[in-house]
Design a protein around this motif. Structure first.
Motif, PDB file in Angstrom:
ATOM      1  N   ILE A 263      31.072  65.889  -3.105  1.00 48.29           N
ATOM      2  CA  ILE A 263      31.854  66.117  -1.897  1.00 48.29           C
ATOM      3  C   ILE A 263      33.314  65.745  -2.160  1.00 48.29           C
ATOM      4  N   GLU A 264      34.213  66.537  -1.607  1.00 46.48           N
ATOM      5  CA  GLU A 264      35.642  66.342  -1.855  1.00 46.48           C
ATOM      6  C   GLU A 264      36.073  64.948  -1.397  1.00 46.48           C
ATOM      7  N   LYS A 265      36.672  64.193  -2.302  1.00 46.51           N
ATOM      8  CA  LYS A 265      37.084  62.813  -1.995  1.00 46.51           C
ATOM      9  C   LYS A 265      38.141  62.793  -0.901  1.00 46.51           C
ATOM     10  N   ASN A 266      37.946  61.838   0.031  1.00 46.39           N
ATOM     11  CA  ASN A 266      38.920  61.649   1.111  1.00 46.39           C
ATOM     12  C   ASN A 266      39.068  62.837   2.060  1.00 46.39           C
ATOM     13  N   SER A 267      38.098  63.731   2.021  1.00 51.05           N
ATOM     14  CA  SER A 267      38.121  64.829   2.990  1.00 51.05           C
ATOM     15  C   SER A 267      37.562  64.280   4.304  1.00 51.05           C
ATOM     16  N   ILE A 268      37.807  64.996   5.396  1.00 50.73           N
ATOM     17  CA  ILE A 268      37.281  64.570   6.696  1.00 50.73           C
ATOM     18  C   ILE A 268      35.755  64.407   6.606  1.00 50.73           C
ATOM     19  N   LYS A 269      35.121  65.365   5.935  1.00 53.13           N
ATOM     20  CA  LYS A 269      33.656  65.329   5.825  1.00 53.13           C
ATOM     21  C   LYS A 269      33.178  64.083   5.081  1.00 53.13           C
ATOM     22  N   GLU A 270      33.924  63.715   4.057  1.00 54.58           N
ATOM     23  CA  GLU A 270      33.518  62.521   3.305  1.00 54.58           C
ATOM     24  C   GLU A 270      33.706  61.265   4.158  1.00 54.58           C
ATOM     25  N   ILE A 271      34.842  61.192   4.833  1.00 54.24           N
ATOM     26  CA  ILE A 271      35.125  60.006   5.663  1.00 54.24           C
ATOM     27  C   ILE A 271      34.056  59.849   6.744  1.00 54.24           C
ATOM     28  N   LEU A 272      33.671  60.968   7.356  1.00 56.36           N
ATOM     29  CA  LEU A 272      32.700  60.886   8.451  1.00 56.36           C
ATOM     30  C   LEU A 272      31.292  60.540   7.970  1.00 56.36           C
ATOM     31  N   GLN A 273      31.033  60.777   6.682  1.00 58.47           N
ATOM     32  CA  GLN A 273      29.670  60.518   6.182  1.00 58.47           C
ATOM     33  C   GLN A 273      29.533  59.232   5.379  1.00 58.47           C
ATOM     34  N   LYS A 274      30.648  58.498   5.258  1.00 57.40           N
ATOM     35  CA  LYS A 274      30.600  57.259   4.480  1.00 57.40           C
ATOM     36  C   LYS A 274      29.727  56.234   5.200  1.00 57.40           C
ATOM     37  N   THR A 275      28.666  55.795   4.550  1.00 61.01           N
ATOM     38  CA  THR A 275      27.789  54.843   5.242  1.00 61.01           C
ATOM     39  C   THR A 275      28.350  53.428   5.126  1.00 61.01           C
ATOM     40  N   GLU A 276      28.020  52.610   6.086  1.00 63.70           N
ATOM     41  CA  GLU A 276      28.418  51.198   6.044  1.00 63.70           C
ATOM     42  C   GLU A 276      27.313  50.418   5.335  1.00 63.70           C
ATOM     43  N   PRO A 277      27.670  49.286   4.696  1.00 63.43           N
ATOM     44  CA  PRO A 277      26.656  48.521   3.943  1.00 63.43           C
ATOM     45  C   PRO A 277      25.492  48.036   4.822  1.00 63.43           C
ATOM     46  N   TRP A 278      25.716  47.975   6.143  1.00 62.45           N
ATOM     47  CA  TRP A 278      24.675  47.443   7.033  1.00 62.45           C
ATOM     48  C   TRP A 278      23.863  48.551   7.701  1.00 62.45           C
ATOM     49  N   PHE A 279      24.192  49.799   7.477  1.00 63.51           N
ATOM     50  CA  PHE A 279      23.465  50.892   8.136  1.00 63.51           C
ATOM     51  C   PHE A 279      21.996  50.875   7.730  1.00 63.51           C
ATOM     52  N   GLU A 280      21.103  50.923   8.723  1.00 65.59           N
ATOM     53  CA  GLU A 280      19.694  51.106   8.385  1.00 65.59           C
ATOM     54  C   GLU A 280      19.533  52.520   7.840  1.00 65.59           C
ATOM     55  N   ALA A 281      18.483  52.715   7.058  1.00 60.30           N
ATOM     56  CA  ALA A 281      18.255  54.022   6.454  1.00 60.30           C
ATOM     57  C   ALA A 281      18.131  55.100   7.536  1.00 60.30           C
ATOM     58  N   ASP A 282      17.484  54.761   8.651  1.00 57.80           N
ATOM     59  CA  ASP A 282      17.275  55.780   9.694  1.00 57.80           C
ATOM     60  C   ASP A 282      18.412  55.810  10.719  1.00 57.80           C
ATOM     61  N   SER A 283      18.684  54.684  11.373  1.00 60.76           N
ATOM     62  CA  SER A 283      19.725  54.678  12.415  1.00 60.76           C
ATOM     63  C   SER A 283      21.095  55.005  11.849  1.00 60.76           C
ATOM     64  N   GLY A 284      21.327  54.655  10.591  1.00 60.72           N
ATOM     65  CA  GLY A 284      22.601  54.948   9.948  1.00 60.72           C
ATOM     66  C   GLY A 284      22.886  56.447   9.952  1.00 60.72           C
ATOM     67  N   ARG A 285      21.821  57.235   9.790  1.00 54.27           N
ATOM     68  CA  ARG A 285      21.986  58.701   9.847  1.00 54.27           C
ATOM     69  C   ARG A 285      22.412  59.128  11.244  1.00 54.27           C
ATOM     70  N   LEU A 286      21.848  58.466  12.239  1.00 56.69           N
ATOM     71  CA  LEU A 286      22.222  58.802  13.621  1.00 56.69           C
ATOM     72  C   LEU A 286      23.679  58.434  13.880  1.00 56.69           C
ATOM     73  N   ASP A 287      24.133  57.343  13.283  1.00 53.56           N
ATOM     74  CA  ASP A 287      25.551  56.981  13.437  1.00 53.56           C
ATOM     75  C   ASP A 287      26.440  58.083  12.873  1.00 53.56           C
ATOM     76  N   ILE A 288      26.018  58.667  11.753  1.00 53.46           N
ATOM     77  CA  ILE A 288      26.794  59.773  11.164  1.00 53.46           C
ATOM     78  C   ILE A 288      26.799  60.971  12.121  1.00 53.46           C
ATOM     79  N   LEU A 289      25.643  61.281  12.692  1.00 50.69           N
ATOM     80  CA  LEU A 289      25.569  62.368  13.683  1.00 50.69           C
ATOM     81  C   LEU A 289      26.543  62.121  14.829  1.00 50.69           C
ATOM     82  N   ASN A 290      26.574  60.883  15.286  1.00 60.72           N
ATOM     83  CA  ASN A 290      27.451  60.559  16.416  1.00 60.72           C
ATOM     84  C   ASN A 290      28.929  60.658  16.041  1.00 60.72           C
ATOM     85  N   ARG A 291      29.258  60.326  14.793  1.00 65.69           N
ATOM     86  CA  ARG A 291      30.647  60.498  14.334  1.00 65.69           C
ATOM     87  C   ARG A 291      31.012  61.983  14.365  1.00 65.69           C
TER      88      ARG A 291
END
Ligand SMILES: [Fe+2]
Lengths: 318, 116
Positions: A263-291
């Protein structure tokens, strides 16, 4: 930062995406020292204010009340337009009219936000408190009750007129926690979260937080007073394309998923999909959806997607 | 008369000694509980630690919000390997209709204890 003809600095697309993704933007040392000093003198801060021998709790409360009564920080009625909140020539007026900051405010909540409230947080060195409660750091919380707004958000400006050093217990905050709908101190049980950050910054720093971000104050183990001035702003308009006049695509324009060249570095898509170290495997995906949902809203690009996260579940022919 | 006083004194000393001994024994029996709370990245105990809190039976120690930026263990199971006893974990719950995409509290909570 883009410099516009009218001398406004608006946020860039990447900064907006960063805010949507992480829930904050940091402007290090954005307010110059002259204004910081002016602010400190307006609130009645003196470097000797801590040299008093009388260090009991009553004196501290008195000191606080005194600052509230005598400082030049005005009492501003809830809902006052930001433009009318501070007197010309006051330090706070200088702060909110800093070109970069006012550009950021405009980009996030528009050019006619209302002031919800403001507050000067004063944290004395912990040894000045006898009350055991004051020697424990504040639990994680968000600054709201359950807030049902999904698209609209308030911002909170945190202005630090003095440097915040590591041992001064600057605000702890959890990047990317602003989509989590919880009720204030209910999350205090979460003492530590992987990826948590603590404010350490030079004087004159302003951090703009999404109203729902998880945070808590630390204990001040230094010998200096820690000040943080908070201004909460609410928008009075739809937060759509407030930082740009660009037309966003509104068409599906997807790259190959997963089997690709990265994925293109520093693109909007990359920024929106960057996971946080504390994201659960499942809910973390939902956080990305919400972004992605929030990005669709603020760009008015209803078909925007990253890695097909939303398109995949919207393909329902019923 | 003197004899009587002496015997009362001896008796009360014995009683005091008796209670003192009870206290010593109780202190040995009544061990204290240390608590470890871990939040994991999925429902398996083998998964990564994403959040944590410590609480101590010893009054002099205190677990505080923000007191440590690195987790005590990388994975949940490592707490078991280190002698912590699991006594509670969260259930898996069905997502409520209409609310499937809203995120909130950390889901995978595990409570451990050590008796010291
Ligand atoms: Fe707060």
């Amino acid at each position: 930062m883009k410099k516009r003809k009218n001398n406004n600095f608006l946020l860039t697309d990447n900064q907006m995406a960063e805010f949507v993704s992480k829930g904050y933007l940091i402007f290090d040392n954005i307010i110059d020292n002259k204004i910081n000093k002016k602010f400190l003198s307006e609130i009645g801060h003196t470097s000797t204010s801590l040299n008093k021998k009388n260090t009991d709790q009553a004196w501290l409360a008195e000191h606080y009340n005194e600052i509230m009564k005598t400082s030049k920080i005005p009492l501003v009625k809830a809902g006052t337009p930001l433009k009318k909140a501070y007197k010309k020539n006051s330090a706070l007026n200088d702060v909110i009219n800093n070109p970069v900051l006012s550009g950021a405010i405009k980009s996030l909540v528009g050019d006619k936000p209302k002031l919800d409230h403001h507050f000067l947080h004063i944290t004395f060195p912990s040894k000045y408190y006898h009350d055991a409660n004051q020697k424990i750091s504040q639990g994680n919380h968000n600054d709201c009750v359950i807030d049902p707004r999904e698209k609209t958000f308030d911002i909170q400006l945190f202005y630090f007129p003095t440097a915040v050093e590591k041992n001064m217990g600057g605000t702890r905050y959890i990047p990317g926690s602003h989509f989590r709908m919880v009720n204030e101190m209910a999350i205090a049980r979460y003492h530590n979260i992987r990826g948590q950050k603590h404010v350490v910054c030079p004087a004159g720093t302003v951090i703009i937080f999404h109203h729902n971000i998880w945070h808590g104050a630390g204990i001040n183990n230094s010998k200096k007073i820690r000040y943080g001035f908070k201004i909460r702003l609410m928008p009075t308009q739809k937060q759509v394309k407030l930082w740009t006049k660009k037309t966003y695509k509104n068409n599906h324009d997807e790259e190959a998923l997963y089997w690709n060249r990265g994925i293109e570095k520093n693109s909007i898509k990359e920024i929106l999909q960057k996971t946080e170290p504390w994201f659960e495997a499942d809910s973390g995906r939902l956080d990305i959806l919400n972004r992605i949902r929030l990005w669709r809203h603020i760009t008015n690009d209803k078909n925007f997607d990253a890695a097909y996260w939303l398109t995949r579940i919207e393909n329902d022919y019923n | 008369m003197k004899k009587m006083y002496t015997s009362i004194l001896v008796k009360s000393k014995t009683i005091a000694l008796f209670f003192w001994n009870i206290k010593v024994i109780l202190n040995i029996i009544m061990k204290k509980q240390d608590i470890l709370i871990l939040y994991l990245s999925n429902s398996s105990l083998e998964s990564n630690v994403i959040g944590w809190a410590r609480h101590y039976g010893n009054k002099k120690k205190i677990g505080m919000p923000g007191d440590n930026d690195s987790p005590p263990y990388e994975r949940g199971i490592e707490a078991i390997h280190d002698g912590w006893r699991l006594f509670q974990s969260s259930q898996l719950e069905q997502h409520a209709k209409g609310d499937e995409y809203r995120t909130g509290y950390l889901k995978y909570e595990f409570f451990f204890e050590k008796i010291k």
